[in-house]
Design a protein around this motif. Structure first.
Motif, short mmCIF file in Angstrom:
data_model
loop_
_atom_site.label_atom_id
_atom_site.label_comp_id
_atom_site.label_asym_id
_atom_site.label_seq_id
_atom_site.Cartn_x
_atom_site.Cartn_y
_atom_site.Cartn_z
N GLY A 52 0.75 -0.94 0.04
CA GLY A 52 -0.16 -0.01 0.64
C GLY A 52 0.77 1.68 -0.06
O GLY A 52 1.40 1.24 0.85
N ARG A 53 0.78 1.39 -0.63
CA ARG A 53 1.02 3.19 -1.55
C ARG A 53 0.74 4.69 -0.44
O ARG A 53 -0.74 4.47 -1.64
CB ARG A 53 1.99 3.42 -2.72
CG ARG A 53 3.40 2.16 -2.24
CD ARG A 53 3.71 2.74 -4.23
NE ARG A 53 4.79 2.48 -4.12
CZ ARG A 53 6.07 2.25 -4.80
NH1 ARG A 53 6.64 4.08 -4.43
NH2 ARG A 53 7.41 1.78 -4.25
N ALA A 54 0.80 5.62 -0.15
CA ALA A 54 -0.16 6.26 0.92
C ALA A 54 0.59 8.02 -0.33
O ALA A 54 1.77 7.98 -0.36
CB ALA A 54 0.42 7.07 1.89
N HIS A 89 3.32 3.69 3.91
CA HIS A 89 3.39 3.64 4.90
C HIS A 89 3.95 3.08 6.05
O HIS A 89 4.46 3.46 7.02
CB HIS A 89 1.51 2.99 5.13
CG HIS A 89 1.32 3.48 7.12
ND1 HIS A 89 1.36 4.86 7.28
CD2 HIS A 89 1.51 2.60 8.07
CE1 HIS A 89 0.75 4.49 8.58
NE2 HIS A 89 0.96 3.56 9.27
N GLU A 90 4.03 1.45 5.89
CA GLU A 90 4.76 0.34 6.62
C GLU A 90 6.79 0.85 6.90
O GLU A 90 7.16 0.27 8.09
CB GLU A 90 5.17 -0.58 6.32
CG GLU A 90 3.60 -1.49 6.22
CD GLU A 90 3.08 -0.64 4.88
OE1 GLU A 90 1.86 -1.50 4.70
OE2 GLU A 90 3.69 -0.26 4.29
N ASP A 91 7.01 1.62 6.02
CA ASP A 91 8.71 2.24 5.33
C ASP A 91 9.07 3.47 6.44
O ASP A 91 10.71 3.96 5.81
CB ASP A 91 9.09 1.91 4.21
CG ASP A 91 8.83 0.60 3.84
OD1 ASP A 91 8.25 -0.53 4.30
OD2 ASP A 91 9.53 0.55 2.82
N LEU A 146 -2.79 4.58 -6.97
CA LEU A 146 -3.97 5.35 -6.13
C LEU A 146 -5.37 4.26 -6.20
O LEU A 146 -5.72 4.47 -7.13
CB LEU A 146 -4.45 6.05 -7.30
CG LEU A 146 -3.99 7.44 -8.21
CD1 LEU A 146 -4.99 7.96 -9.67
CD2 LEU A 146 -3.72 7.81 -7.06
N PRO A 147 -4.48 3.24 -5.50
CA PRO A 147 -5.60 2.29 -4.55
C PRO A 147 -6.59 2.89 -3.95
O PRO A 147 -6.92 3.37 -3.59
CB PRO A 147 -4.69 0.84 -3.62
CG PRO A 147 -3.59 2.67 -2.76
CD PRO A 147 -3.40 3.60 -4.34
N GLN A 148 -7.94 2.38 -5.03
CA GLN A 148 -9.20 2.59 -3.99
C GLN A 148 -9.44 1.95 -2.92
O GLN A 148 -9.98 3.34 -1.70
CB GLN A 148 -10.12 1.40 -4.87
CG GLN A 148 -9.86 2.05 -6.56
CD GLN A 148 -10.62 3.59 -6.81
OE1 GLN A 148 -11.42 4.04 -5.88
NE2 GLN A 148 -9.80 4.08 -7.53
N ASP A 149 -8.66 0.71 -2.50
CA ASP A 149 -8.21 0.23 -1.02
C ASP A 149 -7.64 0.48 0.39
O ASP A 149 -7.98 0.24 1.37
CB ASP A 149 -8.81 -1.44 -0.96
CG ASP A 149 -7.65 -1.94 -1.54
OD1 ASP A 149 -6.38 -0.95 -1.74
OD2 ASP A 149 -7.34 -2.75 -1.14
N TYR A 150 -6.54 1.96 -0.27
CA TYR A 150 -5.97 2.44 0.55
C TYR A 150 -6.21 4.07 1.04
O TYR A 150 -6.78 4.44 0.32
CB TYR A 150 -4.86 2.20 0.51
CG TYR A 150 -4.18 2.74 1.84
CD1 TYR A 150 -2.87 1.54 2.51
CD2 TYR A 150 -3.17 3.91 1.35
CE1 TYR A 150 -2.31 1.77 3.73
CE2 TYR A 150 -1.96 3.58 2.01
CZ TYR A 150 -1.49 3.25 3.39
OH TYR A 150 -0.14 3.49 4.02
N ASP A 151 -6.58 3.79 2.58
CA ASP A 151 -6.82 5.41 3.19
C ASP A 151 -5.71 5.95 4.21
O ASP A 151 -5.32 5.11 4.87
CB ASP A 151 -7.71 5.61 3.62
CG ASP A 151 -8.18 6.86 4.36
OD1 ASP A 151 -7.22 7.88 4.13
OD2 ASP A 151 -9.64 7.10 4.40
N HIS A 152 -4.83 6.47 3.36
CA HIS A 152 -3.65 6.89 3.70
C HIS A 152 -3.82 7.74 5.69
O HIS A 152 -3.15 7.25 6.38
CB HIS A 152 -2.22 7.74 3.34
CG HIS A 152 -2.77 8.78 3.69
ND1 HIS A 152 -2.67 10.24 4.17
CD2 HIS A 152 -3.41 9.46 2.24
CE1 HIS A 152 -2.58 11.04 3.10
NE2 HIS A 152 -3.85 11.17 2.53
N ALA A 153 -4.80 8.50 5.88
CA ALA A 153 -4.86 9.08 6.69
C ALA A 153 -5.79 8.10 7.86
O ALA A 153 -5.40 7.82 8.97
CB ALA A 153 -6.34 10.08 6.25
N LEU A 154 -5.83 7.14 7.91
CA LEU A 154 -6.44 6.09 8.29
C LEU A 154 -5.84 5.64 8.94
O LEU A 154 -5.29 4.62 9.74
CB LEU A 154 -8.11 5.63 7.70
CG LEU A 154 -8.59 4.16 9.03
CD1 LEU A 154 -9.35 4.47 9.85
CD2 LEU A 154 -9.52 3.51 7.55
N ALA A 155 -4.89 5.14 7.75
CA ALA A 155 -3.42 4.14 7.82
C ALA A 155 -2.46 5.13 8.77
O ALA A 155 -2.36 4.37 9.87
CB ALA A 155 -2.93 3.75 6.81
#
Length: 319
Positions: free
Chosen positions: A7-9, A38-40, A262-271
């Motif tokens: 997942g990329r933000a 997010h993870e890195d 632009l992944p539909q299932d990834y919300d960087h603010a939520l992550a």
């Protein structure tokens, strides 16, 4: 540089370096890039900028630890929307989204006067072109370097294409909202095809309309020494095969590129909100008190100037 991951933000990555009509133009960043995953995230800096915004994070760098903690406490009070004394993941997500939006609109406000040359509260394409490329267009002999020539020749039609896509009413004059979409296309639904197209054009070095695995890796890592690839690059190759190349034909098409950046299932603010709660929630009740936030001050607002320097932290026993 770390690998891409699942997942990329998308961060507000499009930075415009304004050039006045009389000055030599400066190349701005060419495309809205997928941000660090997010993870890195590299240390606390990612958290600081997500929580505060880039400008506010810089202002916190100038504060003493005591002043920083006091201001953080006031921010916590603002985030606590229902005033129950706790910050939930949802409240933090809403705050982070607000910070991101504020950064974007402040960025537009900063450069607006550089382009609205006739002060009609719109930026016409001709105004933008003159302010950004006027010097290049009027003094081509100064751009004999092949790299400069290629850069500006490439950027001008790309900018025009992006500008016309952002210009929803087709009058070739951007309102504030349209100009915001031009500068920050990753934030607007009707601009997503432009983000994908620019990404494809930049990475697709052989011009076949696709991104193969080697092109994907070359965009992140240049093996100039010719030695073995780092482990993270090997992992990225696996990511490409397993998660990027969805139809397993050895390359990414536009749809697959969009799924990547632009992944539909990834919300960087939520992550990010979940990450902050997880790291700071001492009693594991899925919400944060002001004390829990202040106890993790360095994660939320600490800086190299006020936190990472051991001499400073040693001088402040309360930290």
């Amino acid at each position: 540089m770390a690998g891409g991951g699942a997942g990329r933000a998308l961060l507000p990555a499009l930075l415009l370096l304004a050039a006045g009509a009389l000055g030599k133009p400066t190349a701005r960043q060419e495309r809205a890039r997928p941000g660090a995953q997010h993870e890195d995230r590299p240390g606390f800096q990612y958290d600081h900028e997500a929580f505060l915004g880039k400008e506010e994070a810089r202002s916190f760098d100038q504060l003493s630890p005591e002043e920083s903690r006091e201001r953080l406490g006031k921010i916590v009070d603002r985030i606590d929307d229902n005033k129950d004394g706790y910050l939930t993941t949802e409240e933090l997500k809403t705050w982070i989204k607000r910070v991101q939006k504020r950064y974007i609109y402040e960025n537009v406000a900063k450069v607006w006067k550089d382009y609205d040359l006739n002060k009609d509260n719109k930026i016409a394409w001709e105004e933008y072109k003159q302010a950004t490329y006027g010097y290049y267009l009027e003094n081509p002999e100064e751009f004999q370097d092949a790299t400069d020539q290629h850069s500006f020749k490439k950027m001008l039609p790309r900018d025009e294409r992006r500008f016309k896509t952002a210009d929803l009413d087709g009058d070739l004059a951007a309102t504030r909202e349209e100009f915001t979409a031009f500068l920050h296309p990753e934030e607007f639904e009707h601009m997503k095809n432009i983000v994908v197209l620019e990404t494809l054009e930049d990475i697709d070095k052989n011009g076949d309309g696709f991104v193969d695995q080697d092109e994907y890796i070359a965009d992140m890592f240049a093996n100039e020494e010719g030695g073995p690839e780092p482990d993270w690059v090997v992992t990225e190759r696996e990511q490409f095969a397993d998660f990027r190349d969805l139809n397993k034909d050895g390359k990414m098409d536009k749809d697959e590129i969009q799924h990547w950046i632009l992944p539909q299932d990834y919300d960087h603010a939520l992550a990010e909100a979940r990450h902050l709660v997880y790291e700071s929630d001492a009693d594991k009740d899925q919400k944060l008190t002001k004390e829990e936030v202040l106890d993790n001050w360095n994660m939320f607002v600490g800086s190299q100037a006020t936190n990472y320097g051991e001499d400073l932290t040693r001088n402040h026993d309360e930290l």
